[in-house]
Design a protein around this motif. Structure first.
Motif, PDB file in Angstrom:
ATOM      1  N   TYR A 199      27.189 102.572 -18.681  1.00 11.30           N
ATOM      2  CA  TYR A 199      28.109 102.892 -19.770  1.00 11.30           C
ATOM      3  C   TYR A 199      28.329 104.400 -19.873  1.00 11.30           C
ATOM      4  N   ALA A 200      27.246 105.168 -19.788  1.00 12.59           N
ATOM      5  CA  ALA A 200      27.366 106.625 -19.841  1.00 12.59           C
ATOM      6  C   ALA A 200      28.265 107.131 -18.714  1.00 12.59           C
ATOM      7  N   SER A 201      28.118 106.542 -17.526  1.00 11.76           N
ATOM      8  CA  SER A 201      28.940 106.990 -16.398  1.00 11.76           C
ATOM      9  C   SER A 201      30.421 106.718 -16.637  1.00 11.76           C
ATOM     10  N   HIS A 202      30.729 105.594 -17.283  1.00  6.70           N
ATOM     11  CA  HIS A 202      32.133 105.262 -17.527  1.00  6.70           C
ATOM     12  C   HIS A 202      32.717 106.075 -18.690  1.00  6.70           C
ATOM     13  N   VAL A 203      31.851 106.547 -19.579  1.00  8.65           N
ATOM     14  CA  VAL A 203      32.311 107.503 -20.595  1.00  8.65           C
ATOM     15  C   VAL A 203      32.627 108.841 -19.927  1.00  8.65           C
ATOM     16  N   ILE A 204      31.772 109.247 -19.004  1.00  8.38           N
ATOM     17  CA  ILE A 204      31.977 110.519 -18.294  1.00  8.38           C
ATOM     18  C   ILE A 204      33.264 110.489 -17.483  1.00  8.38           C
ATOM     19  N   THR A 205      33.546 109.351 -16.829  1.00  8.03           N
ATOM     20  CA  THR A 205      34.770 109.259 -16.022  1.00  8.03           C
ATOM     21  C   THR A 205      36.018 109.100 -16.868  1.00  8.03           C
ATOM     22  N   GLY A 206      35.834 108.764 -18.152  1.00  9.52           N
ATOM     23  CA  GLY A 206      36.982 108.602 -19.041  1.00  9.52           C
ATOM     24  C   GLY A 206      37.516 107.192 -19.105  1.00  9.52           C
ATOM     25  N   GLU A 207      36.912 106.263 -18.384  1.00  3.54           N
ATOM     26  CA  GLU A 207      37.369 104.866 -18.464  1.00  3.54           C
ATOM     27  C   GLU A 207      37.117 104.291 -19.852  1.00  3.54           C
ATOM     28  N   VAL A 208      36.034 104.731 -20.479  1.00  5.83           N
ATOM     29  CA  VAL A 208      35.776 104.433 -21.886  1.00  5.83           C
ATOM     30  C   VAL A 208      35.980 105.730 -22.651  1.00  5.83           C
ATOM     31  N   LYS A 209      36.929 105.742 -23.548  1.00  4.73           N
ATOM     32  CA  LYS A 209      37.308 106.986 -24.227  1.00  4.73           C
ATOM     33  C   LYS A 209      36.354 107.363 -25.353  1.00  4.73           C
ATOM     34  N   ASN A 210      35.883 106.354 -26.073  1.00  6.21           N
ATOM     35  CA  ASN A 210      35.063 106.600 -27.258  1.00  6.21           C
ATOM     36  C   ASN A 210      33.616 106.234 -26.966  1.00  6.21           C
ATOM     37  N   VAL A 211      32.745 107.211 -26.955  1.00  6.02           N
ATOM     38  CA  VAL A 211      31.341 106.960 -26.644  1.00  6.02           C
ATOM     39  C   VAL A 211      30.714 105.996 -27.642  1.00  6.02           C
ATOM     40  N   HIS A 212      31.289 105.864 -28.833  1.00  7.30           N
ATOM     41  CA  HIS A 212      30.722 105.015 -29.878  1.00  7.30           C
ATOM     42  C   HIS A 212      31.223 103.578 -29.815  1.00  7.30           C
ATOM     43  N   THR A 213      31.945 103.221 -28.751  1.00  8.32           N
ATOM     44  CA  THR A 213      32.401 101.834 -28.606  1.00  8.32           C
ATOM     45  C   THR A 213      31.218 100.876 -28.568  1.00  8.32           C
ATOM     46  N   VAL A 214      30.117 101.293 -27.936  1.00  8.85           N
ATOM     47  CA  VAL A 214      28.865 100.538 -28.016  1.00  8.85           C
ATOM     48  C   VAL A 214      28.057 101.129 -29.167  1.00  8.85           C
ATOM     49  N   ARG A 215      27.724 100.273 -30.113  1.00  6.63           N
ATOM     50  CA  ARG A 215      27.045 100.740 -31.313  1.00  6.63           C
ATOM     51  C   ARG A 215      25.621 101.178 -31.001  1.00  6.63           C
ATOM     52  N   SER A 216      25.049 102.021 -31.853  1.00  5.51           N
ATOM     53  CA  SER A 216      23.818 102.753 -31.549  1.00  5.51           C
ATOM     54  C   SER A 216      22.561 102.119 -32.134  1.00  5.51           C
ATOM     55  N   GLY A 217      21.425 102.712 -31.764  1.00  4.69           N
ATOM     56  CA  GLY A 217      20.140 102.270 -32.275  1.00  4.69           C
ATOM     57  C   GLY A 217      19.993 102.463 -33.769  1.00  4.69           C
TER      58      GLY A 217
END
Length: 327
Positions: A199-217
Motif C-alpha cells: 500500500y505504501a508503495s502505491h501511495v508513493i507511485t501515486g496510484e492511491v492519491k490519499n494515504v488515509h484511504t486505508v484507515r489507521s491503528g
C-alpha cells in the motif's frame, strides 16, 4: 464443562492431567464457562498462526459462535489469504534449523519467503492478492471512501474476486468464516505487513492519491472503544491471547484507556484471560506481562479467571479449539 464426546476430547481429558497439559484443560474449561454464562470472546493472533494453518480449527470456532472478535497482525490477516490462493505452490523446509546462508539466498532468488519451515511463494501468493486489493484501494480512493484493512479483504472475499485461485477447502480459511459472519477485527500495526508495504508503495507511485484511504491503528482503537463499551453493557468479554506482541497488547489496553484516559466509570474489566506462549513471561520479552501484572494496569481484576499455557500455540490452540467444539 464440555462433554468429551469426540475422540480428541476424550484423549485430552484422559491424558492431559499435569503441568502445561493440565493448564490447557483448565483454560479450556474456563473458556466454556465464560461462554455458557453469556460471555463473548476476543481472540488475538500473533506470530504466523495463519501460515501455521490455524484456520483449519479457528474457522469452525468462528462458525459456531465461539469467537466474537479477532485482533491480529497484518501478517495473519493476509497470510490466511495467501494460503487460500497459493497453497499448492508453498514449500515446506523440514530442515530449516540447519539451512546455510547460501541455501537461504537460494530461496530468496526463487522468491520463496520463509516463515520457519514454510516458504510462501511471492508470485502466486503475494502478487495475486496485490492485484485484487489494489483494485479495491484505487476504487475506494477515487470514490473518496475509507475502510479498515480487514474491510478491504471482506469486500474482496464477498465479491468472489479470489475464488478462481482457491487451492484449499474454503471452510479451512478463517478469513472466509470471518467475512461470512462480518466478525469484528482489529489489525494494529497493519503498516508493517506485506500488504501494508504494498500500500505504501502505491501511495508513493501515486496510484492511491490519499494515504488515509486505508484507515489507521488509532481509528481502530477509537472503534474498539465504542464496540467494547456497547458489547460489555450486556455481555462480559473474554481475552484469549495467542502469542504476545501488538496483537494482544493493543486491544487489552482499551480497558485502562476507557478508565484512566477517558475517566469513564462502570466500565467492566476483561472477564476471562488466557495466554498461550512458548516464551516465559519476563523482562519485557515478546511474551508480554503475566496476568497478575495486568491487574496493576487496570486490565484484569483479582476475580478474573486467568490462565497461562507455556507451550507452542501451533500445538495448543487447535487442541483447545477441538475440546471446546467437543471433537
Amino acid at each position: 464443562m464440555p462433554n468429551a464426546n469426540g475422540p480428541v476430547s476424550q484423549f485430552l481429558r484422559h491424558n492431559f492431567r499435569h503441568f502445561n497439559a493440565a493448564a490447557l484443560i483448565d483454560a479450556t474449561d474456563g473458556y466454556v464457562r465464560h461462554l455458557d454464562k453469556g460471555g463473548k470472546m476476543l481472540v488475538t493472533l500473533a506470530g504466523a498462526m495463519s501460515t501455521a494453518e490455524l484456520g483449519i480449527s479457528l474457522a469452525e470456532m468462528i462458525r459456531q459462535d465461539k469467537v466474537h472478535a479477532i485482533s491480529c497482525t497484518g501478517a495473519n490477516l493476509e497470510e490466511d489469504l495467501f494460503n487460500l490462493v497459493a497453497h499448492d505452490a508453498y514449500e515446506r523446509v523440514p530442515h530449516y534449523r540447519t539451512l546455510s546462508i547460501k541455501e537461504e539466498e537460494a530461496l530468496l532468488q526463487r522468491h520463496m519467503n520463509r516463515v520457519t519451515d514454510t516458504c510462501i511463494p511471492e508470485a502466486e501468493a503475494m502478487r495475486r492478492l496485490e492485484k485484487v486489493v489494489l483494485e479495491e484501494w484505487m476504487a475506494a480512493d477515487a470514490a473518496g471512501e475509507r475502510y479498515f484493512p480487514h474491510e478491504f479483504y471482506y469486500r474482496i472475499l464477498r465479491a468472489g474476486k479470489l475464488e478462481q485461485y482457491y487451492q484449499i477447502d474454503p471452510k479451512d480459511s478463517w478469513m472466509i468464516a470471518a467475512a461470512e459472519k462480518n466478525l469484528p477485527i482489529v489489525t494494529p500495526g497493519w503498516e508493517d505487513s506485506t500488504t501494508g508495504n504494498m500500500y505504501a508503495s502505491h501511495v508513493i507511485t501515486g496510484e492511491v492519491k490519499n494515504v488515509h484511504t486505508v484507515r489507521s491503528g488509532i481509528e481502530y482503537m477509537v472503534w474498539l472503544a465504542d464496540w467494547y463499551t456497547s458489547l460489555t453493557a450486556e455481555h462480559s468479554l473474554g481475552f484469549f491471547q495467542i502469542g504476545g506482541g501488538i496483537a494482544g497488547d493493543f486491544p487489552i489496553c482499551v480497558v485502562p484507556m476507557l478508565h484512566q484516559d477517558l475517566q469513564r466509570e462502570n466500565v467492566p474489566l476483561w472477564g476471562y484471560f488466557c495466554q498461550i506462549s512458548e516464551a516465559t513471561t519476563s523482562y519485557g520479552g515478546y511474551s508480554g506481562a503475566p496476568p497478575n501484572e495486568k491487574i496493576t494496569w487496570g486490565k484484569l481484576g483479582g476475580e478474573t479467571p486467568m490462565y497461562v499455557i507455556e507451550s507452542d500455540a501451533s500445538i495448543v490452540a487447535p487442541l483447545m479449539f477441538a475440546l471446546i467444539l467437543n471433537q
